[in-house]
Scaffold this active site. Structure first.
Site, short mmCIF file in Angstrom:
data_model
loop_
_atom_site.label_atom_id
_atom_site.label_comp_id
_atom_site.label_asym_id
_atom_site.label_seq_id
_atom_site.Cartn_x
_atom_site.Cartn_y
_atom_site.Cartn_z
N CYS A 191 0.83 -1.24 -0.13
CA CYS A 191 -0.02 0.17 -0.01
C CYS A 191 0.89 1.33 -0.02
CB CYS A 191 -0.81 -0.06 1.32
SG CYS A 191 -2.01 1.54 1.39
N GLU A 241 -7.18 2.03 -13.47
CA GLU A 241 -6.56 2.93 -12.94
C GLU A 241 -5.35 3.58 -13.64
OE1 GLU A 241 -8.03 2.29 -8.14
OE2 GLU A 241 -6.04 1.49 -9.00
N CYS A 291 -1.46 1.68 -3.02
CA CYS A 291 -2.55 2.87 -2.90
C CYS A 291 -1.91 4.15 -2.85
CB CYS A 291 -3.11 2.53 -1.55
SG CYS A 291 -3.60 0.81 -1.15
N TYR A 299 -8.79 -3.43 -11.02
CA TYR A 299 -8.63 -2.13 -10.43
C TYR A 299 -7.25 -1.48 -10.95
CZ TYR A 299 -11.38 -2.83 -6.03
OH TYR A 299 -12.37 -2.91 -5.49
N HIS A 334 -26.91 21.44 0.03
CA HIS A 334 -27.34 22.03 -1.46
C HIS A 334 -26.13 23.21 -1.51
CE1 HIS A 334 -28.90 23.07 -5.20
NE2 HIS A 334 -29.03 24.29 -4.79
N GLU A 343 -26.07 15.28 -2.56
CA GLU A 343 -27.52 15.42 -2.17
C GLU A 343 -28.49 14.63 -2.95
OE1 GLU A 343 -29.49 19.10 -3.39
OE2 GLU A 343 -27.61 19.80 -4.34
#
Length: 457
Positions: free
Chosen positions: A42, A182, A47, A178, A436, A441
């Site tokens: 990672c 990516e 990552c 992934y 908002h 939302e």
């Protein structure tokens, strides 16, 4: 029997480091062995550097979009060596920080390869040997160079892609998970001509099909050429050029070939067989719900067990192991509602069941979905679209899955995961006040289902 340590951890990645620190906090005498750099996949080659490169690639869009907001941006250029150097500086800082944290926690760091000699014995490559009451395997996974075809050795894995001495102007990526999508997204925005080849009809098998199809189109819009259903059959190197023969008969010439077809657990040459540890067919350590192998003194966490191969999962498994074994608090990992993100551009954030999974498990489901232009695109003129989807149980209204494609989708998925773990219903979403103007939302303003799916009788 006399032991030198209460616990020896093999592998100083995210899961191993967490387990070592927590065990030490419970009073255990702990050592952790690492043959490479502290931090594991990672931090060093996964990552963290990946996200840094993702952020770098998104400046491509920022510069283009700025004009729509009144900014006048002059000529811009990209410096690959500068990005590589900046990445290296940051991961070195993090690796050193991990080592300092281990030391401050009272964990002894042994910078050597560890090999098991028996259920309690470990031999280190620096010549030392030690015995421990418990041994934790946390060696993670490694890329696999496949398919096995002539010239595959000219390809590179995700380990090497971060540190290429020269930026590849033409890049072929083989794979559809992934890592493949990516890096396709990253290098296309950094200026490479990217070809993405994979066996299936769409990338990201296992994700919701609506996300898969929309991401595929977004990658095409970014300039990624898809070779669905086609794989390399032979690779020939001519000077600095790779000539790639493809199964669909259309050859390619590229500067670099990234093989991203999968990873395997790193259990080779660890002495696990000598210690009597049972391995699964793919080499993963077979463990129970408490991460214990068939050998009472040997445990394993993280990608080496091939359960859910995500860094936060490894960390949680390491925590639960240490609390259970040394903290007198028996704990198991609850894998339900594990969120995940795919850091393409646009980004994917997802948690819970896909539409296909929900239909198979629950029969009757309601689908709520929306798509719209993000506010930024209204002035930039970019044809970007956000897609959001909620999958709801057809009778009790519980939200079974949430799937998002768009900016900051991963951030939203993390928060939605809390609600899904608590059993939130669609009524709970509807009763929640919106913020908002935000993209999020829309998750609480989808009132009418777009589809009602019921079992076929």
């Amino acid at each position: 029997m006399t032991f030198d340590y209460d616990l020896i951890v093999v592998g100083a990645g995210s899961g191993g480091v967490r387990a070592a620190r927590v065990a030490a906090s419970h009073g255990a005498k702990v050592a952790i062995a690492e043959e490479f750099r502290v931090g594991g996949t990672c931090v060093i080659r996964g990552c963290v550097p990946k996200k840094l490169y993702v952020l770098a690639s998104r400046f491509h869009d920022d510069f283009q979009d700025a004009a729509g907001f009144g900014w006048r941006v002059g000529d811009v250029s990209f410096d690959w060596p500068a990005l590589v150097a900046a990445k290296e500086k940051e991961i070195t800082r993090l690796s050193d920080l991990y080592a300092e944290t281990l030391a401050s926690s009272g964990v002894e760091l042994i910078r050597a390869r560890a090999t098991l000699t028996d259920p309690n014995g470990v031999r280190f490559s620096n010549g030392r040997s030690a015995r421990a009451r418990y041994i934790l395997i946390a060696t993670g996974g490694a890329p696999v160079l496949a398919p096995h075809i002539p010239g595959i050795e000219f390809g590179i894995s995700s380990n090497e892609i971060f540190d290429l001495p020269k930026f590849p102007q033409r890049l072929l990526i083989v794979g559809a998970g992934y890592i493949a999508v990516e890096f396709a997204s990253v290098f296309a925005r950094l200026g490479a001509k990217v070809h993405l080849a994979y066996r299936a009809d769409l990338p990201l098998r296992g994700f919701d099909d609506d996300l898969r199809s929309r991401l595929c189109e977004a990658l095409k819009t970014a300039g990624v050429a898809h070779r669905a259903g086609a794989l390399p059959t032979r690779i020939t190197k001519n000077a600095d050029v790779l000539a790639v023969e493809m199964s669909d008969g259309a050859p390619l010439e590229v500067d670099c070939l990234l093989i991203a077809t999968g990873r395997r657990p790193m259990t080779q040459n660890l002495g696990l067989e000598a210690a009597g540890v049972e391995l699964r067919e793919n080499g993963a350590v077979a463990v129970d719900e408490r991460s214990r192998s068939n050998v009472e003194s040997i445990y394993a966490v993280g990608d080496v067990t091939d359960r859910i191969n995500l860094t936060p999962v490894a960390i949680r498994e390491g925590q639960c192991f240490a609390d259970s074994v040394f903290g007198a608090t028996p704990t198991t990992v609850d894998y339900e509602c594990t969120p995940s993100a795919v850091f393409t551009t646009p980004e994917i954030g997802t948690v819970g069941l896909t539409e296909a999974e929900a239909l198979a498990q629950h029969g009757a489901i309601d689908i709520y979905e929306t798509q719209f232009r993000p506010m930024r695109a209204t002035l930039s003129g970019r044809g970007e679209r956000v897609y959001m989807k909620l999958i709801v149980h057809g009778s009790n209204g519980r939200v079974l899955g949430a799937h998002i494609l768009g900016p900051e989708a991963g951030e939203m998925a993390q928060l939605i995961a809390v609600a899904l773990r608590m059993g939130a219903t669609k009524n709970d979403f509807d009763a929640t006040m919106a913020v908002h103007p935000t993209m999020a939302e829309e998750l609480v303003t989808m009132r009418a289902p777009s589809r009602l799916l019921r079992p076929q009788i």
